[in-house]
Structures are given as structure tokens and as C-alpha cells.
Design a protein around this motif. Structure first.
Motif, PDB file in Angstrom:
ATOM      1  N   GLY A  61       0.838  -1.188   0.000  1.00 31.84           N
ATOM      2  CA  GLY A  61       0.000   0.000   0.000  1.00 31.84           C
ATOM      3  C   GLY A  61       0.875   1.241   0.000  1.00 31.84           C
ATOM      4  O   GLY A  61       2.104   1.159  -0.098  1.00 31.84           O
ATOM      5  N   ASP A  62       0.256   2.391   0.125  1.00 33.82           N
ATOM      6  CA  ASP A  62       1.011   3.643   0.109  1.00 33.82           C
ATOM      7  C   ASP A  62       1.936   3.768   1.320  1.00 33.82           C
ATOM      8  O   ASP A  62       3.044   4.303   1.215  1.00 33.82           O
ATOM      9  N   ASP A  63       1.468   3.267   2.475  1.00 37.29           N
ATOM     10  CA  ASP A  63       2.229   3.443   3.715  1.00 37.29           C
ATOM     11  C   ASP A  63       2.803   2.154   4.280  1.00 37.29           C
ATOM     12  O   ASP A  63       3.560   2.192   5.251  1.00 37.29           O
ATOM     13  N   GLY A  64       2.420   1.006   3.726  1.00 35.56           N
ATOM     14  CA  GLY A  64       2.888  -0.245   4.289  1.00 35.56           C
ATOM     15  C   GLY A  64       2.337  -1.430   3.529  1.00 35.56           C
ATOM     16  O   GLY A  64       2.139  -1.358   2.312  1.00 35.56           O
ATOM     17  N   VAL A  65       2.055  -2.500   4.250  1.00 38.07           N
ATOM     18  CA  VAL A  65       1.555  -3.735   3.652  1.00 38.07           C
ATOM     19  C   VAL A  65       0.129  -3.982   4.136  1.00 38.07           C
ATOM     20  O   VAL A  65      -0.124  -4.040   5.345  1.00 38.07           O
ATOM     21  N   ILE A  66      -0.797  -4.114   3.198  1.00 43.33           N
ATOM     22  CA  ILE A  66      -2.201  -4.343   3.520  1.00 43.33           C
ATOM     23  C   ILE A  66      -2.479  -5.843   3.494  1.00 43.33           C
ATOM     24  O   ILE A  66      -2.177  -6.528   2.513  1.00 43.33           O
ATOM     25  N   ARG A 110      -2.246   0.004  11.263  1.00 44.41           N
ATOM     26  CA  ARG A 110      -3.445   0.823  11.105  1.00 44.41           C
ATOM     27  C   ARG A 110      -4.597  -0.132  10.853  1.00 44.41           C
ATOM     28  O   ARG A 110      -4.476  -1.053  10.034  1.00 44.41           O
ATOM     29  N   THR A 111      -5.693   0.042  11.561  1.00 43.19           N
ATOM     30  CA  THR A 111      -6.812  -0.897  11.435  1.00 43.19           C
ATOM     31  C   THR A 111      -8.083  -0.174  11.006  1.00 43.19           C
ATOM     32  O   THR A 111      -8.270   1.018  11.257  1.00 43.19           O
ATOM     33  N   GLY A 112      -8.956  -0.921  10.343  1.00 37.74           N
ATOM     34  CA  GLY A 112     -10.272  -0.448   9.949  1.00 37.74           C
ATOM     35  C   GLY A 112     -11.210  -1.628   9.987  1.00 37.74           C
ATOM     36  O   GLY A 112     -10.878  -2.693  10.520  1.00 37.74           O
ATOM     37  N   ARG A 113     -12.388  -1.470   9.437  1.00 42.91           N
ATOM     38  CA  ARG A 113     -13.348  -2.575   9.416  1.00 42.91           C
ATOM     39  C   ARG A 113     -12.818  -3.697   8.528  1.00 42.91           C
ATOM     40  O   ARG A 113     -12.675  -3.526   7.320  1.00 42.91           O
ATOM     41  N   ARG A 114     -12.534  -4.842   9.149  1.00 43.24           N
ATOM     42  CA  ARG A 114     -11.995  -6.010   8.447  1.00 43.24           C
ATOM     43  C   ARG A 114     -10.766  -5.650   7.601  1.00 43.24           C
ATOM     44  O   ARG A 114     -10.588  -6.148   6.493  1.00 43.24           O
ATOM     45  N   VAL A 154      -6.453  -4.568   8.070  1.00 41.01           N
ATOM     46  CA  VAL A 154      -5.250  -4.276   8.851  1.00 41.01           C
ATOM     47  C   VAL A 154      -4.124  -3.939   7.886  1.00 41.01           C
ATOM     48  O   VAL A 154      -3.904  -4.647   6.903  1.00 41.01           O
ATOM     49  N   GLU A 155      -3.419  -2.849   8.187  1.00 43.03           N
ATOM     50  CA  GLU A 155      -2.266  -2.446   7.386  1.00 43.03           C
ATOM     51  C   GLU A 155      -1.047  -2.372   8.296  1.00 43.03           C
ATOM     52  O   GLU A 155      -1.098  -1.743   9.355  1.00 43.03           O
ATOM     53  N   LEU A 156       0.012  -3.032   7.892  1.00 38.71           N
ATOM     54  CA  LEU A 156       1.257  -3.000   8.656  1.00 38.71           C
ATOM     55  C   LEU A 156       2.083  -1.797   8.220  1.00 38.71           C
ATOM     56  O   LEU A 156       2.540  -1.723   7.077  1.00 38.71           O
ATOM     57  N   LEU A 157       2.277  -0.844   9.143  1.00 39.12           N
ATOM     58  CA  LEU A 157       3.048   0.360   8.856  1.00 39.12           C
ATOM     59  C   LEU A 157       4.521   0.179   9.207  1.00 39.12           C
ATOM     60  O   LEU A 157       5.391   0.739   8.541  1.00 39.12           O
ATOM     61  N   ARG A 158       4.778  -0.598  10.267  1.00 39.09           N
ATOM     62  CA  ARG A 158       6.164  -0.837  10.705  1.00 39.09           C
ATOM     63  C   ARG A 158       6.357  -2.327  10.980  1.00 39.09           C
ATOM     64  O   ARG A 158       6.385  -2.758  12.140  1.00 39.09           O
ATOM     65  N   PRO A 159       6.493  -3.132   9.940  1.00 37.82           N
ATOM     66  CA  PRO A 159       6.726  -4.563  10.151  1.00 37.82           C
ATOM     67  C   PRO A 159       7.970  -4.843  10.986  1.00 37.82           C
ATOM     68  O   PRO A 159       8.031  -5.863  11.675  1.00 37.82           O
ATOM     69  N   ASP A 160       8.943  -3.935  10.929  1.00 32.28           N
ATOM     70  CA  ASP A 160      10.163  -4.141  11.707  1.00 32.28           C
ATOM     71  C   ASP A 160       9.879  -4.123  13.212  1.00 32.28           C
ATOM     72  O   ASP A 160      10.486  -4.882  13.981  1.00 32.28           O
ATOM     73  N   LEU A 161       8.926  -3.270  13.641  1.00 33.62           N
ATOM     74  CA  LEU A 161       8.564  -3.246  15.056  1.00 33.62           C
ATOM     75  C   LEU A 161       7.866  -4.539  15.461  1.00 33.62           C
ATOM     76  O   LEU A 161       8.104  -5.075  16.544  1.00 33.62           O
ATOM     77  N   LEU A 162       6.978  -5.037  14.580  1.00 37.99           N
ATOM     78  CA  LEU A 162       6.314  -6.313  14.867  1.00 37.99           C
ATOM     79  C   LEU A 162       7.335  -7.441  14.924  1.00 37.99           C
ATOM     80  O   LEU A 162       7.247  -8.330  15.781  1.00 37.99           O
ATOM     81  N   ALA A 163       8.321  -7.401  14.027  1.00 35.60           N
ATOM     82  CA  ALA A 163       9.357  -8.440  14.025  1.00 35.60           C
ATOM     83  C   ALA A 163      10.164  -8.401  15.315  1.00 35.60           C
ATOM     84  O   ALA A 163      10.571  -9.448  15.833  1.00 35.60           O
TER      85      ALA A 163
END
Length: 214
Positions: free
Chosen positions: A139-144, A179-183, A185-194
Motif C-alpha cells: 500500500g502507500d504506507d505499508g503492507v495491507i 493501522r486498522t479499519g473494518r476487516r 489491517v495495514e502493517l506500517l512498521r513490520p520491523d517493530l512487529l518483528a
């Protein structure tokens, strides 16, 4: 025989007596089971190339889970007898099935480890990374994550309550990791999740991860 199902349709229902086998050609399904208490557990997401219903075709017992289409699904359906004949007559096919069963047993072992040893936030971070790798789109800001999963379904997959998952997602949003919405989820910082899940084993093979969110 080739069949199609629309999103929301049930391909197989837990407890029913049937023995046909389904090989997914296109689309995604969720595999879920219910405890005696009624609590649901999201066991897996399956997609193209995956086999469904093989256990009942082999042992003749009732379905152990309900399979529901997450999107439009196209699949080949084999009768139980045709599937058994194929296994008996073709050693390569039988060995391929054995590898599938072993892979799913390993996946189940890792899930049991996670449920007993890690916090809800760690489990949710892990799920989101795995889903992004398997089903993510840039996506524009991360991974949807392209799976239309609700917070209830994420809770079922993580073996946690909806309230605990909601708190975990709130924490991850506060870190600007998701970032979350109705059904959605977009990952903005996968490195933080990792960083949160660093050192945990992966329940999916690298070959099944075409999209790298990092």
C-alpha cells in the motif's frame, strides 16, 4: 468435478457426515472449529493448491471443522472413494499427502507453544506478520493484509478474547506499527512487529511467503 462458492458460503460443516475432498484452485477459505462451550477457534487459512477434507475421506469420521469461503472460491471436488483409490494406486500422491499432514502437525505444535508461552500482543504481532507475508499487498504506507478478518476472527486465531485482542491492537496502533479499519489491517512498521516476535519459529515455510513486508 469443478465447483464454485461465493464469499461466506460453507464448503464443509463441522460434525457433518461426508467424505468428499476439495482441492482449492482459486480463492481463500477459513477453517474453524467450536469447543463444547461454543467458543470458536480459527485453525487456519487455506488457499490455492490446498487440500481440504482428507481426514474424513480416510477415516470415515465426521468433519472436524467448518470451512467457509473468505472470497469467491473455485475448487475441484473428489468423492471419498476416488480419493482413496488415488492414494492406494499412486505412491507419489500418498507421499505428498503425508507431507501435508506432517506440515500441519508441525503448525499445530507451534500454535500450542505460542498459546502457552507468549502474550496476546506477541501472538497478534506474529499472526499479522505471517498473514502479511502470505497475503500482503503493498500500500502507500505499508503492507495491507488482504484477508477480510474481523477482530473476533483474529481473537479465534490467537486463542484469546476479543477484548484482549482489541487491547493488543490498540497498543500496536499507539506504536504506529499498524493501522486498522473494518476487516482491514495495514502493517506500517513490520520491523517493530518483528522485534516483538523475534526468535519465535515460523509456522509457514519460506516457499509459502512470496511477499516480504520488509
Amino acid at each position: 468435478m469443478r465447483r464454485q462458492w461465493s464469499a461466506g458460503s460453507v464448503l464443509m460443516r463441522e460434525g457433518e457426515q461426508s467424505e468428499h475432498v476439495v482441492v482449492i484452485e482459486a480463492g481463500r477459505v477459513k477453517v474453524a472449529s467450536a469447543a463444547v462451550s461454543g467458543k470458536q477457534a480459527l485453525l487456519a487459512i487455506r488457499g490455492p493448491g490446498d487440500l481440504l477434507g482428507e481426514f474424513s475421506a480416510i477415516d470415515g469420521r465426521a468433519r472436524s471443522a467448518t470451512v467457509t469461503a473468505l472470497s469467491s472460491v473455485t475448487a475441484t471436488v473428489l468423492s471419498g472413494s476416488a480419493f482413496r483409490d488415488l492414494l492406494i494406486g499412486d505412491g507419489k500422491v500418498a507421499f505428498t499427502l503425508l507431507r501435508i499432514v506432517v506440515s500441519r502437525l508441525r503448525e499445530a505444535d507451534v500454535q500450542r507453544l505460542e498459546f502457552g508461552a507468549y502474550s496476546v500482543t506477541e501472538r497478534i504481532a506474529r499472526l499479522l506478520l505471517d498473514y502479511a507475508r502470505r497475503y500482503g499487498e503493498r500500500g502507500d504506507d505499508g503492507v495491507i493484509i488482504t484477508l477480510p478478518l474481523s477482530q473476533d476472527e483474529l481473537a479465534h486465531a490467537a486463542g484469546a478474547s476479543r477484548e484482549a485482542v482489541s487491547k493488543a491492537l490498540k497498543r500496536l496502533r499507539a506504536l504506529d506499527a499498524v493501522r486498522t479499519g473494518r476487516r482491514r489491517v495495514e502493517l506500517l512498521r513490520p520491523d517493530l512487529l518483528a522485534d516483538i516476535v523475534e526468535g519465535l519459529p515460523s509456522v509457514h515455510l519460506d516457499a509459502d511467503m512470496p511477499n516480504d513486508p520488509r
